[in-house]
Design an enzyme around this catalytic site. Sequence first.
Site, short mmCIF file in Angstrom:
data_model
loop_
_atom_site.label_atom_id
_atom_site.label_comp_id
_atom_site.label_asym_id
_atom_site.label_seq_id
_atom_site.Cartn_x
_atom_site.Cartn_y
_atom_site.Cartn_z
N ASN A 93 42.42 41.71 35.84
CA ASN A 93 42.74 42.91 36.62
C ASN A 93 43.18 44.02 35.68
O ASN A 93 43.30 43.81 34.48
CB ASN A 93 43.80 42.59 37.69
N ASP B 247 45.59 36.01 42.35
CA ASP B 247 45.83 35.19 43.54
C ASP B 247 44.83 34.04 43.62
O ASP B 247 45.06 33.06 44.32
CB ASP B 247 45.71 36.05 44.81
N LYS C 152 29.14 27.73 28.44
CA LYS C 152 28.76 29.02 29.00
C LYS C 152 27.78 28.82 30.17
O LYS C 152 26.82 28.04 30.03
CB LYS C 152 28.12 29.87 27.90
N PHE D 126 57.14 43.11 42.79
CA PHE D 126 56.43 44.38 42.98
C PHE D 126 55.43 44.23 44.11
O PHE D 126 54.97 43.13 44.40
CB PHE D 126 55.69 44.78 41.70
N LYS E 81 56.62 41.40 52.38
CA LYS E 81 56.60 40.58 51.16
C LYS E 81 58.02 40.19 50.74
O LYS E 81 58.27 39.08 50.31
CB LYS E 81 55.94 41.35 50.00
N LYS F 278 58.79 36.28 50.70
CA LYS F 278 59.01 35.69 49.37
C LYS F 278 60.49 35.46 49.07
O LYS F 278 60.83 34.95 48.01
CB LYS F 278 58.35 36.57 48.29
N1 CTP Z 1 52.96 37.38 42.48
C1 CTP Z 1 53.27 36.14 41.95
N2 CTP Z 1 52.30 35.17 41.93
C2 CTP Z 1 51.08 35.38 42.44
C3 CTP Z 1 50.77 36.65 42.99
C4 CTP Z 1 51.74 37.64 42.99
O1 CTP Z 1 54.37 35.92 41.50
N3 CTP Z 1 50.17 34.41 42.41
C5 CTP Z 1 54.02 38.41 42.49
C6 CTP Z 1 53.71 39.63 41.66
O2 CTP Z 1 54.19 39.49 40.33
C7 CTP Z 1 54.45 40.73 42.40
C8 CTP Z 1 54.44 40.25 43.84
O3 CTP Z 1 54.16 38.86 43.79
O4 CTP Z 1 55.80 40.81 41.99
C9 CTP Z 1 53.45 40.94 44.74
O5 CTP Z 1 52.17 40.86 44.26
P1 CTP Z 1 50.90 41.48 45.06
O6 CTP Z 1 49.67 41.07 44.37
O7 CTP Z 1 51.12 42.91 45.30
O8 CTP Z 1 51.02 40.80 46.44
P2 CTP Z 1 50.51 39.44 46.97
O9 CTP Z 1 51.70 38.62 47.27
O10 CTP Z 1 49.49 38.84 46.06
O11 CTP Z 1 49.85 39.85 48.35
P3 CTP Z 1 48.47 40.58 48.70
O12 CTP Z 1 47.47 40.16 47.66
O13 CTP Z 1 48.20 40.08 50.04
O14 CTP Z 1 48.78 42.05 48.68
#
Ligand code: CTP
Length: 406
Positions: free
Chosen positions: A206, A275, A286, A323, A337, A341
């Site tokens: 990303n 995620d 490969k 975040f 969130k 969380k």
């Molecule tokens: N985060 C985490 N582990 C993951 C995904 C996210 O610890 N596998 C944490 C990120 O570091 C951030 C927070 O969760 O502090 C929110 O991440 P974000 O990607 O914005 O949200 P998601 O929980 O993944 O939700 P969505 O993808 O539905 O927006």
Amino acid sequence: MALVAVGVSGGISAYKAVEVVRLLQKAGHQVAVVMTRAATRFVGPLTFEAITQRRVITSQWTPGANADIEHIALASEAALLLVAPATANTLAKLAHGFGSDFLTSLALATRAPVLVAPAMNTHMYDHPATQANMATLRARGVRFVEPGEGYLACGWVGKGRLAEPDVIAAEALRIIDPPRLLRGRRVLVTAGPTFEDLDPVRYLGNRSSGRMGIAIAAEAAQLGADVTLVLGPTSLAPPPGVRTVRVRSAHDMHGAVSAARATADAIVMAAAVADYTPAGGAAGDKVKKQDGDLTVTLERTVDILADLGRWREGRARPVLVGFAAETTDVLAHAARKRESKQVDLIVANDVSQAGAGFEVETNIGSFVTAEGVQTFPLETKTALATRIVAFLAERLAATPVATVAP
Ligand code: CTP
């Protein structure tokens, strides 16, 4: 008492540097002034000499400037190099490593922190070259006191006016002698993207640069915290004075965070964690192209922040910060969130807005806590990091500092 090197470059606001020097002296510090040739056209070196009681360096070729121990020692003895005002030309020289006068040579030679207060015409300030130079310097750890907006000496109205002397002096003093509000606290910060390998040559990643988390780690260290930075794959360097654990995937990051969480007083999850990851892990060889489409099955990674919330089980420590990078219904998503969380603070940002989110120096953050929402203006990631670290300090202030590792 520290020695501060104040570099004055040639702008109309050079006279304001006199007040900055006086404020630093009032706070008990010694000041050595270095002026560029252009600066001497705006203010006489005699003015600075009289108030600092030191010879002012105006050229590296002045007889004595290199023989005089006091001045030669400046690079190693200065606790801070403050450049105020910094013109577009001086910023360019600093960004590109020129040593064409005493000030820029000093900037190359010193290992002291550098604080820069730019001042120039608003179009010069906005010019992509100036902005790129400032971005380069920021990435190198140089700090900035943002110029103010308003009526400029050149007759234009806009951003570019030197920040007020008391604001510049306060920022300088914070660097020289930071309030050690996090002394004895252990702070764990994650930063950067994660890369999920598809095969030995390809990955899913990303756009996170790690800038926000790196700024938080640097700020926490400045306040005296013992900082561990779990850093995903990014080309940005970790800040000095911080223990860094390099990781690649969400799985690695989960492992590194789990290993360090038990002793942490606060954990800030600034990383953009994937995620999803390729189901069953990366292919050993490969993947060769074939006719037709390719379907890749992805499986969920562990939500590290949610895992931390569950593990904490309603205890007050460690303070947990996450975040939420969103593009719609920012505050509603962030509040959801935070609750799901089980964390203390979600720093929400609308990444669809210009100047916020990935790959930029600035951010527009909102703090979402159980108590409510607080929204901040567009500001540098360092400024937002200062707010986040102040939040940690405030939340931790009520508990005694652990003297023995649990
Ligand atoms: N985060 C985490 N582990 C993951 C995904 C996210 O610890 N596998 C944490 C990120 O570091 C951030 C927070 O969760 O502090 C929110 O991440 P974000 O990607 O914005 O949200 P998601 O929980 O993944 O939700 P969505 O993808 O539905 O927006």
